[in-house]
Every structure is written in C-alpha cells, then in structure tokens.
Design a protein around this motif. Structure first.
Motif, PDB file in Angstrom:
ATOM      1  N   ILE A 120       0.847  -1.187   0.000  1.00  0.00           N
ATOM      2  CA  ILE A 120       0.000   0.000   0.000  1.00  0.00           C
ATOM      3  C   ILE A 120       0.886   1.242   0.000  1.00  0.00           C
ATOM      4  CG2 ILE A 120      -0.164   0.193   2.522  1.00  0.00           C
ATOM      5  CD1 ILE A 120      -3.176   0.853   2.106  1.00  0.00           C
ATOM      6  N   PHE A 121       0.365   2.342  -0.535  1.00  0.00           N
ATOM      7  CA  PHE A 121       1.100   3.605  -0.552  1.00  0.00           C
ATOM      8  C   PHE A 121       0.414   4.615   0.345  1.00  0.00           C
ATOM      9  CE2 PHE A 121       1.450   7.964  -1.997  1.00  0.00           C
ATOM     10  CZ  PHE A 121       2.822   8.142  -2.017  1.00  0.00           C
ATOM     11  N   ARG A 122       1.216   5.372   1.109  1.00  0.00           N
ATOM     12  CA  ARG A 122       0.699   6.459   1.938  1.00  0.00           C
ATOM     13  C   ARG A 122       1.670   7.638   1.889  1.00  0.00           C
ATOM     14  NH1 ARG A 122      -0.440   2.728   7.218  1.00  0.00           N
ATOM     15  NH2 ARG A 122      -2.304   1.649   6.456  1.00  0.00           N
ATOM     16  N   PRO A 123       1.178   8.847   2.037  1.00  0.00           N
ATOM     17  CA  PRO A 123       2.096   9.987   2.198  1.00  0.00           C
ATOM     18  C   PRO A 123       2.832   9.855   3.522  1.00  0.00           C
ATOM     19  CG  PRO A 123      -0.179  10.668   2.606  1.00  0.00           C
ATOM     20  CD  PRO A 123      -0.236   9.265   2.073  1.00  0.00           C
ATOM     21  N   ALA A 124       4.090  10.280   3.546  1.00  0.00           N
ATOM     22  CA  ALA A 124       4.932  10.154   4.747  1.00  0.00           C
ATOM     23  C   ALA A 124       4.680  11.333   5.679  1.00  0.00           C
ATOM     24  CB  ALA A 124       6.403  10.064   4.354  1.00  0.00           C
ATOM     25  N   ASP A 125       3.544  11.316   6.355  1.00  0.00           N
ATOM     26  CA  ASP A 125       3.192  12.404   7.263  1.00  0.00           C
ATOM     27  C   ASP A 125       4.190  12.553   8.402  1.00  0.00           C
ATOM     28  OD1 ASP A 125       0.667  13.198   6.023  1.00  0.00           O
ATOM     29  OD2 ASP A 125      -0.073  11.254   6.683  1.00  0.00           O
ATOM     30  N   HIS A 126       4.821  11.451   8.794  1.00  0.00           N
ATOM     31  CA  HIS A 126       5.785  11.499   9.897  1.00  0.00           C
ATOM     32  C   HIS A 126       7.087  12.176   9.492  1.00  0.00           C
ATOM     33  CE1 HIS A 126       6.691   7.955   7.538  1.00  0.00           C
ATOM     34  NE2 HIS A 126       7.838   7.795   8.146  1.00  0.00           N
ATOM     35  N   ILE A 127       7.295  12.347   8.197  1.00  0.00           N
ATOM     36  CA  ILE A 127       8.507  12.991   7.690  1.00  0.00           C
ATOM     37  C   ILE A 127       8.218  14.404   7.193  1.00  0.00           C
ATOM     38  CG2 ILE A 127      10.292  12.893   5.901  1.00  0.00           C
ATOM     39  CD1 ILE A 127      10.118   9.831   6.085  1.00  0.00           C
ATOM     40  N   ASP A 128       7.168  14.553   6.414  1.00  0.00           N
ATOM     41  CA  ASP A 128       6.814  15.850   5.846  1.00  0.00           C
ATOM     42  C   ASP A 128       5.299  16.029   5.909  1.00  0.00           C
ATOM     43  OD1 ASP A 128       6.521  18.189   4.463  1.00  0.00           O
ATOM     44  OD2 ASP A 128       7.773  17.610   2.753  1.00  0.00           O
ATOM     45  N   PRO A 129       4.764  16.436   7.059  1.00  0.00           N
ATOM     46  CA  PRO A 129       3.307  16.586   7.202  1.00  0.00           C
ATOM     47  C   PRO A 129       2.708  17.595   6.241  1.00  0.00           C
ATOM     48  CG  PRO A 129       4.468  17.543   9.090  1.00  0.00           C
ATOM     49  CD  PRO A 129       5.475  16.764   8.311  1.00  0.00           C
ATOM     50  N   ALA A 130       3.467  18.615   5.865  1.00  0.00           N
ATOM     51  CA  ALA A 130       2.949  19.615   4.926  1.00  0.00           C
ATOM     52  C   ALA A 130       2.688  18.981   3.556  1.00  0.00           C
ATOM     53  CB  ALA A 130       3.931  20.775   4.796  1.00  0.00           C
ATOM     54  N   TYR A 131       3.563  18.059   3.143  1.00  0.00           N
ATOM     55  CA  TYR A 131       3.355  17.386   1.852  1.00  0.00           C
ATOM     56  C   TYR A 131       2.099  16.521   1.899  1.00  0.00           C
ATOM     57  CZ  TYR A 131       4.137  14.774  -2.411  1.00  0.00           C
ATOM     58  OH  TYR A 131       3.971  14.214  -3.663  1.00  0.00           O
ATOM     59  N   GLY A 132       1.930  15.759   2.992  1.00  0.00           N
ATOM     60  CA  GLY A 132       0.744  14.929   3.115  1.00  0.00           C
ATOM     61  C   GLY A 132      -0.536  15.747   3.091  1.00  0.00           C
TER      62      GLY A 132
END
Length: 244
Positions: A189-201
C-alpha cells in the motif's frame, strides 16, 4: 512489440560501506578495492542504504566525470531496490508511450518535461487532439517499511510546489496525475509520509480533493532489467480507509 522496461547497464557487484554527503557512497568491490560511487538520489534513502548490504554499480569511462561509478541497486532483505532517481521518469515515459499503463491509454502523443508557466516544468504531457491533455508528475519512492510505501523520505519544498501546480492545472480544465514509482517489490500500500513531511501529506490530500489523481505502481526488478508491474492501492486516511 518493443522491449518492456529498461535494461540496466553492466552491473558491478560490491558491498556498501557507507553513504554520505547525500551523493557519495563508498563501496567495496569483490576484488577488495574500495571505490567512491556517485549516489543519484537526493533523499535520505531510509530503509534502503544499510551498510554491509550487497549493491550494484555501473561504470562510466567519461573523462568529464569525476566519479566513474554510479550506484544503481541495493539488495535489502525483502527486495532488490533501485536507488537511481533518473530511472522512474525514463521507465514511466516508456511504459506510457507503449500503452502499458491502462489508465493513461488513448492519447496520441507523450511529451517529456512540458513547461508550466514561465519557471517550471512537469514530467509528462499526454495529448489527444487539440484540447484533451493530461499532465503527469512522477516521483521516485524507495521508502518501504512493513509493506507500506511512503513518499517523501525527506522534506520536499519542490514536491509541494508540484502539487500546487497540478491543482492549478486541474482548475484550468486539465487532467492531472501524481505518479509514484516504487522501485522495489515489497510494497502492499502507498501512503504519504506524514511522519517525515506533514505539509506534503496535507497538500496531497488537498490536491486529491481538487481532482488530482494518484497512481502508485511497483516494479519487477532483477539484475538485468526493471519493468513496471502492478498498481498499488493508496490510503490517505492513515490506515482508516483505502482508495484505489
């Protein structure tokens, strides 16, 4: 039919000693010689740069190059991983051009690096006739942990800008796609890396709500070639729901 995927250049096996200064990697070859290779990846390469793992380099005898070796692949415990960030654009372009991405079939032309505005470019522009157009931005994804592929692996202001540009294009009536190429085989599965770059997510969720499409694909990869493989589901709700 034209050959599928991309063929690797001749690969030289070795063992990773360390990766440092983002673009440098020391590698011990099977002969015992230690060489410094160019690392064509500006990310942190989390989950795919462990010292002691087998790696594979290409050699380029170009007098203009300071470093003759380029790091192409690393073998992690669950997958061979492509680390060269130049590969996704080439692979996705060829796959789309050959009609191997069913969601992007039916266009007459596939052009690379279309200009957007006066100071920016995206990765692909697909066109059919005069008015039917689709912009595609491609991102390289190598961060996979416990079957979850994440992007980005470092804070990315450039990636954020691309999401804004795609939303502006959607507002102007164009189809737009964020295409995540996972250069390994162990993602479920793919998810945005909120733990690394929350603004991108946050911006990715906003982009999807404004009509930008997400496509995430993994690859078939070995020491001879890399090919586009399966579409991977994505989840923007932190494991609460999945979308395709």
């Amino acid at each position: 039919m034209k050959s599928e995927g991309l063929t690797w250049p001749a690969l030289i096996p070795g063992t990773l000693i360390r990766r440092y200064k983002r673009f440098l990697a020391d590698v011990k070859l099977e002969s015992g010689e230690v060489v410094t290779a160019h690392c064509p990846n500006s990310g942190t390469m989390k989950e795919c740069c462990d010292p002691g793992n087998p790696v594979y380099l290409s050699y380029h005898d170009n007098p203009k190059r300071k470093l003759k070796y380029t790091w192409e692949l690393i073998r992690m415990s669950t997958s061979l991983v492509g680390v060269n960030t130049l590969v996704p654009n080439r692979l996705v372009f060829k796959s789309v051009d050959q009609g191997r991405v069913k969601e992007l079939r039916g266009y007459d032309t596939v052009n690379r690096e279309p200009r957007v505005g006066s100071h920016s470019r995206l990765d692909l522009l697909l066109k059919k006739g005069e008015n039917d157009a689709c912009y595609v931005e491609i991102k390289n994804c190598t961060l996979v942990k416990d079957g979850i592929a994440c992007f980005p692996d470092a804070v990315t202001s450039r990636g954020l800008k691309h999401l804004v540009e795609l939303q502006n294009l959607v507002s102007s009536g164009y189809r737009c796609v964020m295409f995540y190429l996972i250069q390994r085989t162990d993602a479920k599965i793919f998810r945005p890396a909120d733990h690394i770059d929350p603004a991108y997510g946050k911006e990715l969720r906003r982009a999807v709500n404004h009509g930008v499409e997400i496509m995430a694909y993994d690859v078939r990869i070995n020491l001879e070639r890399i090919c586009l493989n399966n579409k991977i589901p994505y989840d923007l709700q932190a494991a609460k729901s999945q979308q395709r």
